[in-house]
Scaffold this motif. Structure first.
Motif, mmCIF file in Angstrom:
data_model
loop_
_atom_site.group_PDB
_atom_site.id
_atom_site.type_symbol
_atom_site.label_atom_id
_atom_site.label_comp_id
_atom_site.label_asym_id
_atom_site.label_seq_id
_atom_site.Cartn_x
_atom_site.Cartn_y
_atom_site.Cartn_z
ATOM 1 N N TYR A 1 -7.595 -8.223 -4.471
ATOM 2 C CA TYR A 1 -7.723 -9.538 -3.872
ATOM 3 C C TYR A 1 -7.183 -9.420 -2.463
ATOM 4 O O TYR A 1 -6.098 -8.873 -2.251
ATOM 5 C CB TYR A 1 -6.924 -10.540 -4.703
ATOM 6 N N LYS A 2 -7.929 -9.917 -1.503
ATOM 7 C CA LYS A 2 -7.481 -9.857 -0.115
ATOM 8 C C LYS A 2 -6.647 -11.097 0.164
ATOM 9 O O LYS A 2 -7.166 -12.213 0.229
ATOM 10 C CB LYS A 2 -8.683 -9.794 0.819
ATOM 11 N N PRO A 3 -5.328 -10.941 0.317
ATOM 12 C CA PRO A 3 -4.475 -12.115 0.521
ATOM 13 C C PRO A 3 -4.627 -12.703 1.925
ATOM 14 O O PRO A 3 -4.898 -11.983 2.891
ATOM 15 C CB PRO A 3 -3.058 -11.565 0.315
ATOM 16 N N THR A 4 -4.474 -14.012 2.012
ATOM 17 C CA THR A 4 -4.497 -14.692 3.307
ATOM 18 C C THR A 4 -3.165 -14.451 4.011
ATOM 19 O O THR A 4 -2.248 -13.855 3.446
ATOM 20 C CB THR A 4 -4.724 -16.200 3.128
ATOM 21 N N ASP A 5 -3.052 -14.945 5.246
ATOM 22 C CA ASP A 5 -1.800 -14.770 5.986
ATOM 23 C C ASP A 5 -0.635 -15.454 5.279
ATOM 24 O O ASP A 5 0.466 -14.914 5.213
ATOM 25 C CB ASP A 5 -1.949 -15.310 7.409
ATOM 26 N N TRP A 6 -0.879 -16.656 4.753
ATOM 27 C CA TRP A 6 0.188 -17.370 4.042
ATOM 28 C C TRP A 6 0.584 -16.641 2.772
ATOM 29 O O TRP A 6 1.774 -16.544 2.437
ATOM 30 C CB TRP A 6 -0.241 -18.804 3.708
ATOM 31 N N GLU A 7 -0.398 -16.097 2.071
ATOM 32 C CA GLU A 7 -0.081 -15.355 0.851
ATOM 33 C C GLU A 7 0.691 -14.078 1.173
ATOM 34 O O GLU A 7 1.556 -13.665 0.400
ATOM 35 C CB GLU A 7 -1.361 -15.052 0.073
ATOM 36 N N LYS A 8 0.403 -13.479 2.322
ATOM 37 C CA LYS A 8 1.184 -12.313 2.749
ATOM 38 C C LYS A 8 2.638 -12.724 2.995
ATOM 39 O O LYS A 8 3.570 -12.006 2.626
ATOM 40 C CB LYS A 8 0.581 -11.692 4.005
ATOM 41 N N ARG A 9 2.834 -13.885 3.612
ATOM 42 C CA ARG A 9 4.202 -14.380 3.819
ATOM 43 C C ARG A 9 4.885 -14.633 2.483
ATOM 44 O O ARG A 9 6.071 -14.322 2.311
ATOM 45 C CB ARG A 9 4.179 -15.672 4.638
ATOM 46 N N PHE A 10 4.142 -15.210 1.536
ATOM 47 C CA PHE A 10 4.703 -15.455 0.209
ATOM 48 C C PHE A 10 5.139 -14.147 -0.442
ATOM 49 O O PHE A 10 6.206 -14.076 -1.069
ATOM 50 C CB PHE A 10 3.692 -16.156 -0.700
ATOM 51 N N GLU B 1 -4.397 -3.833 2.016
ATOM 52 C CA GLU B 1 -5.493 -4.769 2.298
ATOM 53 C C GLU B 1 -5.863 -5.581 1.063
ATOM 54 O O GLU B 1 -6.175 -6.755 1.165
ATOM 55 C CB GLU B 1 -6.705 -4.015 2.819
ATOM 56 N N THR B 2 -5.838 -4.938 -0.101
ATOM 57 C CA THR B 2 -6.112 -5.661 -1.343
ATOM 58 C C THR B 2 -4.947 -5.467 -2.298
ATOM 59 O O THR B 2 -4.406 -4.370 -2.421
ATOM 60 C CB THR B 2 -7.404 -5.166 -2.023
ATOM 61 N N VAL B 3 -4.562 -6.551 -2.937
ATOM 62 C CA VAL B 3 -3.521 -6.525 -3.966
ATOM 63 C C VAL B 3 -4.083 -7.210 -5.202
ATOM 64 O O VAL B 3 -5.097 -7.909 -5.129
ATOM 65 C CB VAL B 3 -2.232 -7.244 -3.498
ATOM 66 N N SER B 4 -3.422 -7.040 -6.315
ATOM 67 C CA SER B 4 -3.916 -7.704 -7.520
ATOM 68 C C SER B 4 -3.607 -9.194 -7.434
ATOM 69 O O SER B 4 -2.615 -9.620 -6.834
ATOM 70 C CB SER B 4 -3.283 -7.100 -8.768
ATOM 71 N N LEU B 5 -4.453 -9.959 -8.047
ATOM 72 C CA LEU B 5 -4.260 -11.413 -8.046
ATOM 73 C C LEU B 5 -2.985 -11.774 -8.801
ATOM 74 O O LEU B 5 -2.323 -12.754 -8.464
ATOM 75 C CB LEU B 5 -5.484 -12.089 -8.665
ATOM 76 N N GLU B 6 -2.640 -10.978 -9.787
ATOM 77 C CA GLU B 6 -1.406 -11.229 -10.544
ATOM 78 C C GLU B 6 -0.177 -11.087 -9.653
ATOM 79 O O GLU B 6 0.793 -11.823 -9.820
ATOM 80 C CB GLU B 6 -1.317 -10.272 -11.731
ATOM 81 N N THR B 7 -0.215 -10.174 -8.701
ATOM 82 C CA THR B 7 0.902 -10.006 -7.771
ATOM 83 C C THR B 7 1.064 -11.247 -6.908
ATOM 84 O O THR B 7 2.180 -11.733 -6.698
ATOM 85 C CB THR B 7 0.684 -8.773 -6.872
ATOM 86 N N VAL B 8 -0.045 -11.781 -6.419
ATOM 87 C CA VAL B 8 0.000 -12.997 -5.595
ATOM 88 C C VAL B 8 0.501 -14.166 -6.430
ATOM 89 O O VAL B 8 1.343 -14.950 -5.991
ATOM 90 C CB VAL B 8 -1.384 -13.290 -4.986
ATOM 91 N N ARG B 9 -0.005 -14.288 -7.651
ATOM 92 C CA ARG B 9 0.446 -15.379 -8.529
ATOM 93 C C ARG B 9 1.930 -15.249 -8.855
ATOM 94 O O ARG B 9 2.659 -16.245 -8.894
ATOM 95 C CB ARG B 9 -0.378 -15.394 -9.813
ATOM 96 N N ALA B 10 2.390 -14.030 -9.105
ATOM 97 C CA ALA B 10 3.809 -13.821 -9.398
ATOM 98 C C ALA B 10 4.670 -14.200 -8.195
ATOM 99 O O ALA B 10 5.736 -14.813 -8.352
ATOM 100 C CB ALA B 10 4.049 -12.364 -9.791
ATOM 101 N N ALA B 11 4.210 -13.868 -6.985
ATOM 102 C CA ALA B 11 4.958 -14.231 -5.781
ATOM 103 C C ALA B 11 5.029 -15.751 -5.620
ATOM 104 O O ALA B 11 6.086 -16.295 -5.303
ATOM 105 C CB ALA B 11 4.309 -13.593 -4.547
ATOM 106 N N LYS B 12 3.905 -16.422 -5.866
ATOM 107 C CA LYS B 12 3.908 -17.886 -5.763
ATOM 108 C C LYS B 12 4.824 -18.503 -6.803
ATOM 109 O O LYS B 12 5.542 -19.472 -6.520
ATOM 110 C CB LYS B 12 2.484 -18.425 -5.906
ATOM 111 N N THR B 13 4.820 -17.961 -8.007
ATOM 112 C CA THR B 13 5.692 -18.483 -9.060
ATOM 113 C C THR B 13 7.157 -18.274 -8.689
ATOM 114 O O THR B 13 7.987 -19.176 -8.865
ATOM 115 C CB THR B 13 5.373 -17.788 -10.395
#
Length: 158
Positions: A67-76, A91-103
């Protein structure tokens, strides 16, 4: 009703029933062609849906998870502690990583709000005790305002 792609031997000698049969064969042949075109369209549409849904679910268009994270998701990701710097994020990370960061950030924000609420409550208790030492209360303040309004109202009447 002869189709260019569907060639059937017809002659004027055939009687009417044979001509009707040929028309049915032409129609069937043309329907087969339309079904081929429709199936190609359906495959393209299905491929688009698979790509769209795949990207939505965290898979790239090539089918590789990512998943290509946005700038805000990179900050998260940085704030949550998954990466040291934004430059370290691939450049791409797993969606679970982004979700875990948001959580993680949601939990941290909740803790911050709880702490802020407790600090606010303590500040109000301290201010209330100081006001009691000065003999100020809401009741006395309201009685003073009403007495002032009555005095203004009495002086305004002719």
């Amino acid at each position: 009703m002869m189709s260019a792609n569907c060639i059937h031997p017809t002659s004027e000698i055939m009687h009417e029933s044979m001509r009707e049969n040929t028309d049915i064969q032409d129609t069937a042949c043309c329907l087969k062609e339309k079904m081929k075109k429709l199936s190609i369209f359906a495959l393209c549409f299905l491929d688009f849906n698979v790509r769209f849904v795949g990207v939505f679910l965290g898979r790239s268009a090539s089918g590789v998870p990512g998943y290509k994270p946005t700038d805000w998701e990179k900050r998260f990701l940085v704030w949550a502690g998954h990466f040291k710097r934004a430059e370290d994020i691939p450049e791409t990370v797993s969606l679970e990583t982004v979700r875990a960061a948001k959580t993680t950030l949601r939990v941290k924000f909740s803790y911050f709000m709880i702490a802020l609420t407790i600090v606010g409550c303590i500040a109000m208790v301290v201010r209330g005790k100081e006001a009691m030492k000065r003999h100020e209360s809401l009741t006395s303040i309201n009685l003073e305002k009403k007495a002032q309004w009555r005095a203004e109202g009495a002086s305004a009447k002719p």
